[in-house]
Design an enzyme around this catalytic site. Sequence first.
Site, short mmCIF file in Angstrom:
data_model
loop_
_atom_site.label_atom_id
_atom_site.label_comp_id
_atom_site.label_asym_id
_atom_site.label_seq_id
_atom_site.Cartn_x
_atom_site.Cartn_y
_atom_site.Cartn_z
CB SER A 41 6.12 -24.57 -4.66
OG SER A 41 5.82 -23.42 -5.39
C1 LIG Z 1 4.66 -22.10 -8.36
S1 LIG Z 1 3.13 -21.30 -8.51
C2 LIG Z 1 2.36 -21.17 -6.94
C3 LIG Z 1 3.18 -21.27 -5.70
C4 LIG Z 1 2.40 -20.92 -4.49
N1 LIG Z 1 3.19 -20.02 -3.69
C5 LIG Z 1 1.90 -22.10 -3.71
O1 LIG Z 1 2.28 -22.24 -2.55
O2 LIG Z 1 1.11 -22.86 -4.23
C6 LIG Z 1 3.58 -19.61 -8.91
C7 LIG Z 1 2.41 -18.68 -9.11
O3 LIG Z 1 2.92 -17.40 -9.53
C8 LIG Z 1 1.91 -16.78 -10.28
N2 LIG Z 1 2.48 -15.60 -10.95
C9 LIG Z 1 3.26 -15.55 -12.07
N3 LIG Z 1 3.59 -14.28 -12.34
C10 LIG Z 1 3.02 -13.50 -11.37
C11 LIG Z 1 3.00 -12.10 -11.10
N4 LIG Z 1 3.64 -11.21 -11.88
N5 LIG Z 1 2.31 -11.65 -10.02
C12 LIG Z 1 1.65 -12.53 -9.21
N6 LIG Z 1 1.62 -13.86 -9.42
C13 LIG Z 1 2.30 -14.34 -10.48
C14 LIG Z 1 1.38 -17.91 -11.17
O4 LIG Z 1 0.11 -17.64 -11.69
C15 LIG Z 1 1.39 -19.08 -10.17
O5 LIG Z 1 0.14 -19.27 -9.56
#
Ligand SMILES: C[S@@+](CC[C@H](N)C(=O)[O-])C[C@H]1O[C@@H](n2cnc3c(N)ncnc32)[C@H](O)[C@@H]1O
Length: 186
Positions: A41
């Site tokens: 992010s």
């Molecule tokens: C913006 S990205 C990663 C942000 C992360 N917190 C970082 O610091 O890099 C959001 C993540 O949410 C995950 N995601 C989407 N739906 C999800 C769910 N239901 N449960 C867990 N992870 C999920 C995606 O695969 C993705 O890796």
Amino acid sequence: MADRVRAAFDAVPREGFLPRRARGRASYDGPIEIGHGQTNSQPWTVRQMLTLLDVRPGQHVLDVGAGSGWTTALLGHLVGPEGRVRGVEVVPELAEWGAANVAATGQSWATVEPAVPHVLGLPAHAPYDRVLVSAEPRALPQELVDEVADGGRMVIPVAGEMLLVVKENGEVGVTRHGHYRFVPLV
Ligand SMILES: C[S@@+](CC[C@H](N)C(=O)[O-])C[C@H]1O[C@@H](n2cnc3c(N)ncnc32)[C@H](O)[C@@H]1O
């Protein structure tokens, strides 16, 4: 709180949560691709979210959408060794990579695990004092609200807006904190 968030950013550099080829761009204030169609992010957004979340030392925290593990490690710094942070990630390969990135920080109280199919968050370990969600649903998911402890709070982007959800004496209050775009919560 802003000072504590700044200290967490200093203690947990973004470089360690980017693919090797992208590390030279760590200071870029925008999302960076981490594979599987997902991103690490934007730092400014993470800062706003962590400031709203108001994490205290010793708290039990859930990080939904752990991805690279960066937010899990930042939360680990904010709760300290008396706390516990559980990151959950739906893409198994990212869960494995994110877990290794967090482990490399030496914060044994912060971990990332793969999501259980068809289960939102990690209800088996609820309730949580704080819940951070880094992927966007179309509506506020009741399953995640249920995982917030009484007296706790959750920061979650919903339908383009950042929401702060506060639970007090069983009552749920929601306030709105600006417009953001995230990958979808699946
Ligand atoms: C913006 S990205 C990663 C942000 C992360 N917190 C970082 O610091 O890099 C959001 C993540 O949410 C995950 N995601 C989407 N739906 C999800 C769910 N239901 N449960 C867990 N992870 C999920 C995606 O695969 C993705 O890796």
